[in-house]
Design a protein around this motif. Structure first.
Motif, PDB file in Angstrom:
ATOM      1  N   ILE A 183       0.874  -1.175   0.000  1.00 52.61           N
ATOM      2  CA  ILE A 183       0.000   0.000   0.000  1.00 52.61           C
ATOM      3  C   ILE A 183       0.912   1.226   0.000  1.00 52.61           C
ATOM      4  O   ILE A 183       1.659   1.463   0.951  1.00 52.61           O
ATOM      5  CB  ILE A 183      -0.921   0.044   1.251  1.00 52.61           C
ATOM      6  N   THR A 184       0.861   1.981  -1.094  1.00 58.00           N
ATOM      7  CA  THR A 184       1.739   3.135  -1.199  1.00 58.00           C
ATOM      8  C   THR A 184       0.918   4.392  -1.517  1.00 58.00           C
ATOM      9  O   THR A 184      -0.298   4.325  -1.683  1.00 58.00           O
ATOM     10  CB  THR A 184       2.859   2.862  -2.236  1.00 58.00           C
ATOM     11  N   LYS A 232      -2.977   5.988   3.791  1.00 53.47           N
ATOM     12  CA  LYS A 232      -2.443   4.617   3.776  1.00 53.47           C
ATOM     13  C   LYS A 232      -2.668   3.903   5.112  1.00 53.47           C
ATOM     14  O   LYS A 232      -3.194   2.804   5.147  1.00 53.47           O
ATOM     15  CB  LYS A 232      -0.930   4.633   3.466  1.00 53.47           C
ATOM     16  N   CYS A 251      -4.641   0.596   5.893  1.00 57.03           N
ATOM     17  CA  CYS A 251      -3.857  -0.598   6.276  1.00 57.03           C
ATOM     18  C   CYS A 251      -4.336  -1.188   7.595  1.00 57.03           C
ATOM     19  O   CYS A 251      -4.424  -2.414   7.736  1.00 57.03           O
ATOM     20  CB  CYS A 251      -2.375  -0.246   6.415  1.00 57.03           C
ATOM     21  N   GLU A 254       3.339  -0.984   4.093  1.00 53.86           N
ATOM     22  CA  GLU A 254       2.987   0.425   3.841  1.00 53.86           C
ATOM     23  C   GLU A 254       4.242   1.279   3.731  1.00 53.86           C
ATOM     24  O   GLU A 254       5.109   1.235   4.603  1.00 53.86           O
ATOM     25  CB  GLU A 254       2.130   0.938   5.016  1.00 53.86           C
ATOM     26  N   HIS A 292       5.623   5.295   1.670  1.00 57.38           N
ATOM     27  CA  HIS A 292       5.319   6.390   0.737  1.00 57.38           C
ATOM     28  C   HIS A 292       6.280   6.406  -0.447  1.00 57.38           C
ATOM     29  O   HIS A 292       6.646   7.466  -0.958  1.00 57.38           O
ATOM     30  CB  HIS A 292       5.306   7.739   1.465  1.00 57.38           C
ATOM     31  N   VAL A 344      -2.781   4.716  -2.847  1.00 52.00           N
ATOM     32  CA  VAL A 344      -3.856   5.534  -2.268  1.00 52.00           C
ATOM     33  C   VAL A 344      -3.654   6.982  -2.705  1.00 52.00           C
ATOM     34  O   VAL A 344      -2.552   7.535  -2.561  1.00 52.00           O
ATOM     35  CB  VAL A 344      -3.861   5.432  -0.723  1.00 52.00           C
TER      36      VAL A 344
END
Ligand SMILES: Nc1ncnc2c1ncn2[C@@H]1O[C@H](COP(=O)(O)OP(=O)(O)O)[C@@H](O)[C@H]1O
Length: 175
Positions: A14-15, A22, A26, A83, A85, A101
């Motif tokens: 999930i980025t 996020k 998550c 997770e 960024h 996201v």
């Protein structure tokens, strides 16, 4: 280099830009799917996987190698929601799906302002979202058929995102 075992659960990335939603997603995903939630920023902080500190942007610079050495045995077991960024430095083989996201700029701005990000950091993150930088990074780093965009502005978005990921997992199990 160990491969994920064939009967293991998949690993999901999930980025998205900081503040896009996020963690919010998550947390819910991990509890509903019974996956482990690996928040890379938190792991890096707890284990001091930090190369140096960027004073200008007021943030630590991740030691990617150390983080990956830490994650490798966990990823081999499967069943992780990872997770972070960013997404271009992870081994492609780790993930069976990548969800990005995204969030409207105004909402993102307000969320980051709430975090007391300095002006430079705030502007750079909002620009990152405007230009779709993370979505592009994901599409450049993984096969296009495993990269999906999610919305992270409202509770209804989160509900829809949960549904989308759960549906993906249902289909993945049927393969
Ligand atoms: N889908 C959503 N609906 C409502 N609020 C959200 C949603 N996603 C995130 N938020 C809120 O926005 C803020 C930032 O979300 P967070 O998940 O921490 O972002 P990220 O992990 O991408 O940095 C938090 O206060 C969170 O509660």
């Amino acid at each position: 280099m160990s491969e994920i075992s064939p009967d293991a659960k998949p690993n999901i990335l999930i980025t998205g830009t900081p503040g896009a939603g996020k963690s919010y997603l998550c947390e819910r995903l991990a509890s509903q799917l019974k996956f482990d939630w690996l928040d890379c920023s938190k792991i890096a902080k707890e284990n001091d996987f930090v190369e140096e500190y960027d004073e200008e942007y007021d943030c630590p610079i991740l030691d990617e190698e150390k983080l990956m050495d830490h994650l490798e045995p966990l990823m081999t077991k499967g069943g992780n929601i990872v997770e972070y960024h960013g997404c271009d430095f992870f081994p492609e083989r780790w993930f069976q799906a990548v969800f990005v996201v995204t969030c409207p700029n105004k909402t993102l701005y307000d969320r980051l302002k709430e975090r007391n990000y300095n002006e430079k950091k705030l502007t750079s993150n909002v620009q990152c979202e405007i230009f779709g930088t993370i979505l592009e990074e994901a599409r450049d780093s993984y096969k296009s058929d495993i990269v999906f965009q999610l919305k992270g502005e409202t509770k209804a978005d989160a509900h829809m995102s949960l549904k989308t990921v759960k549906n993906w997992y249902r289909m993945w199990k049927r393969k």
